[in-house]
Structure formats: C-alpha cells, structure tokens
Design an enzyme around this catalytic site. Sequence first.
Site, mmCIF file in Angstrom:
data_model
loop_
_atom_site.group_PDB
_atom_site.id
_atom_site.type_symbol
_atom_site.label_atom_id
_atom_site.label_comp_id
_atom_site.label_asym_id
_atom_site.label_seq_id
_atom_site.Cartn_x
_atom_site.Cartn_y
_atom_site.Cartn_z
ATOM 1 N N HIS A 163 -4.016 -9.108 2.167
ATOM 2 C CA HIS A 163 -5.470 -9.046 2.244
ATOM 3 C C HIS A 163 -5.959 -9.999 3.345
ATOM 4 C CE1 HIS A 163 -6.055 -7.521 -2.150
ATOM 5 N NE2 HIS A 163 -5.790 -6.543 -1.302
ATOM 6 N N ARG A 166 0.846 -1.192 0.000
ATOM 7 C CA ARG A 166 0.000 0.000 0.000
ATOM 8 C C ARG A 166 0.879 1.238 0.000
ATOM 9 N NH1 ARG A 166 -2.371 -3.731 3.469
ATOM 10 N NH2 ARG A 166 -4.454 -4.421 2.826
ATOM 11 N N LYS A 207 -2.588 -1.952 7.682
ATOM 12 C CA LYS A 207 -4.039 -1.782 7.749
ATOM 13 C C LYS A 207 -4.680 -2.920 8.515
ATOM 14 C CE LYS A 207 -8.060 -1.203 4.707
ATOM 15 N NZ LYS A 207 -8.504 -1.123 3.301
ATOM 16 N N HIS A 258 -1.702 3.550 -5.741
ATOM 17 C CA HIS A 258 -2.320 2.307 -5.287
ATOM 18 C C HIS A 258 -2.498 1.322 -6.440
ATOM 19 C CE1 HIS A 258 -5.154 -0.420 -3.301
ATOM 20 N NE2 HIS A 258 -4.804 0.133 -2.172
ATOM 21 N N ARG A 304 -0.722 -2.170 -6.986
ATOM 22 C CA ARG A 304 -1.239 -3.370 -6.335
ATOM 23 C C ARG A 304 -2.223 -4.096 -7.256
ATOM 24 N NH1 ARG A 304 -0.865 -4.190 -1.076
ATOM 25 N NH2 ARG A 304 -3.061 -4.693 -0.664
ATOM 26 N N TYR A 323 -6.070 -21.058 6.673
ATOM 27 C CA TYR A 323 -5.061 -21.610 5.763
ATOM 28 C C TYR A 323 -3.935 -20.613 5.558
ATOM 29 C CZ TYR A 323 -3.179 -23.496 1.350
ATOM 30 O OH TYR A 323 -2.373 -23.997 0.366
#
Length: 400
Positions: free
Chosen positions: A353, A235, A264, A327, A330, A363
């Site tokens: 994420h 980011r 974040k 941004h 990304r 996982y």
Amino acid sequence: MLTETKIKAAKPRDKAYKLTDGGGLTLLVTPNGSKLWRLRYRFRSVENMLSLGAFPEVGLALARERRDDARKLLARDVDPSAARAEQKAAQSDVFEVVAREWLDKQQLAAVTIAKAQWILESFVYPGIGQRPINEVTAAEVLRVLRGIESRGFHETAHRARQRISQVLRYATATGRADRDVTHDLRGALTAVPTRHRAAIIDPRKVGELLRAIDGYDGQPAVTYALRLAPLLFVRPGELRAAEWTEFDVEANEPLWRIPAEKMKTGVQHIVPLARQAVALLTALRPLTGYSRYLFPSLRTPDRCLSDAAIGAALRRLGYSKEEASAHGFRTTASTLLNELGHNADVIERQLAHVPSDKVRSAYNRAERLAERRKMMQAWADYLDGLRADDATAKVRAIHS
C-alpha cells in the site's frame, strides 16, 4: 513543369539532384531514393527553404497546393517557416498531446497504464482531445463525463475525471495551463457507492475455507493458486502473472520479487516466502515448470490464468461472490494480522500500500524485510493452526 510520370521515373544517382516545377517548388532526389519536396523563397530579402513533405505521401497536386499556401502567407508579409513553427507549438499544447506526454512519464503497472489509455482514448480524446489545453473549461469536461454517465458507466466517469485532473495538473506544472478546472466539478457526478470486496475475517471461518481449499480437486494451476493466495496475499493480478524467474526459492531467505511494471504502485515489491509457501512452490514446479508462468492458462502456456479463474474455483467450493473473492485474501490477512498485534507499518508495506501520510511514506522506504519475513512465517503458521482448528494458533502466532 513536373508530372507524376516524370517524378516516378526519376532514379537515384551518386549525388542528390533537383527537379524543378515552378514558383520555387523543387523535388530533391537523394542517393537512397527518397524524393523530398522543397520550396525556396525569399522573405525580407533573405532566402529560405521550406520542407513540404515526401513523395509519394505528398503527391504533385498537394505539393503545389502547399506551395501556393506558403506564397499567400508571403503576400501578407508572413514567413511560412515561422507560421509553421507557431502551428506546431499550438498543436503540441492540445489536450491529447499533453495527456500522452504525461502518460509516458508515469511509472505505473502495465495494467494501470492500459486502463488509463483506454479511458482517455475511448471517452476523453473524442471530446476535448484537440482543444488547446489552456482553453479547456469545466463545462467541456462535464459534457465529456456526463456522456460517459449516460451510458451507465458511473465509475468510469469518476476515473475519467481523475485522469483529466492529472493531465491538467501536469499541464499547469509545465506552464501550459493555468489551473485544474476539474476542481469546479466536485459533486457534479453521480456518486458511486463504495464496494467492499468479499472477504472472510472470522478465524474459524478462515479455517473452514482453508480446509475447503485443501480439498479442491481441479487443474494444478488453479489448485496451487488457491493454496498460495492466503499465504502471499498479493493482488490477484500479481499472483496470476507470477513467473518462475521472479522467485528465489532455494536461497537461505527465499523470496519473490515482483517487477515494478506488474505492480499497481509502479514499484518493485518483495514477498518473503514462508516455509509453507516454499513447499507449495517446490511441488508446483514439476507441474507447470514448462511455462514461464507459475499458473499458466488452461488453454495455452503462453498466458497466465484468467482473472476469473480463482473466483470460479471459490464458487465451485460453495462460496458465493458475497462471501469470498480472490482479492479477499488481502483483507483477511490485513484484518487478522492487525488483530494479532503485528506492526501496522510492516503490514501495510507487505500489502504494497502507498501511504497518503508523507512521514509514514518516507518511513516505509526502508524495506524492513527482516520484520516482514518474521511476520510472513508467523502468518503461515497461524493459518496452519486455523486449518487444523487449533485453539492455540492465535497465541503461537503472536509469540512467533
């Protein structure tokens, strides 16, 4: 009877002593010089002591007023100490107190915490901050949100609703509220169109952008931030605030550890460094190593680049806000890495994420660094191919 002059003249002694005013009111002068108001009283034949504050914050007149208030409670057969305890309990359950308690428990990036505080303090607390949290109604919340909308802050209104909901859910979980009343407000706010940050995803145009970045002639901090952004695809705020102490460039497996407080997600993030990234960082060190930041502000080395710096550089390169953004790197990486056939979970993990699917979330607790390191090197090689307009770049990236 006491006077302000007599109180001010009272000096500390080796042992604490009292000055009497009347009606049970006394001033306790301690050896360290503190002057504390105390009220002695009897309730149902039991002697008690009530603290009324400290001088000079609580002056003589206010102390007497508090004494008289306590005696009025006694006249109604109410214990002043019990009444105070009930009042404190009631105050601890007002929306603002619960909201601050909830915010203190959140493990989020500093910038996210700051934004939440700003929304709550600027818009929410003035409206419902002092309301007992279990008495807050959907109508009251809607008035607060409509007030934000009336100022044209539609997206902020939605964020405020989200924060209020989080506080109410926390209050419900801790037994101080019955339910989250914001559920009743679905559809009540003006919809905010989804905004997609500008990004280039056509491989040929990505190559053009990379060549343009290579030709950028600007301050070292901005130049290298531009060159590293496509390779690292973190980011923009995480890139700008990068510090030299977070990097281990000379290790056998170089990496960048981004502290949890900068993320974040509120969780430490690891970025494996490809050879190309290491080369850029090595070249950058002599230029900005005087600062804690890789990309120090053009005004002072004590701050990092502004959030507009990379975007402004892209504008100088001829890319409009609708074509490219800080941004957007990304989105470029996410799109092309998926098209190249890399594992979706590895890509999402590298993008930091947080999956909504609980199974996938569990996982992803595994760092999967080996796979991510291989992917990051393949990505850097692929970008080199696009930069050189190499038709075989895609094939080489898939088999790297």
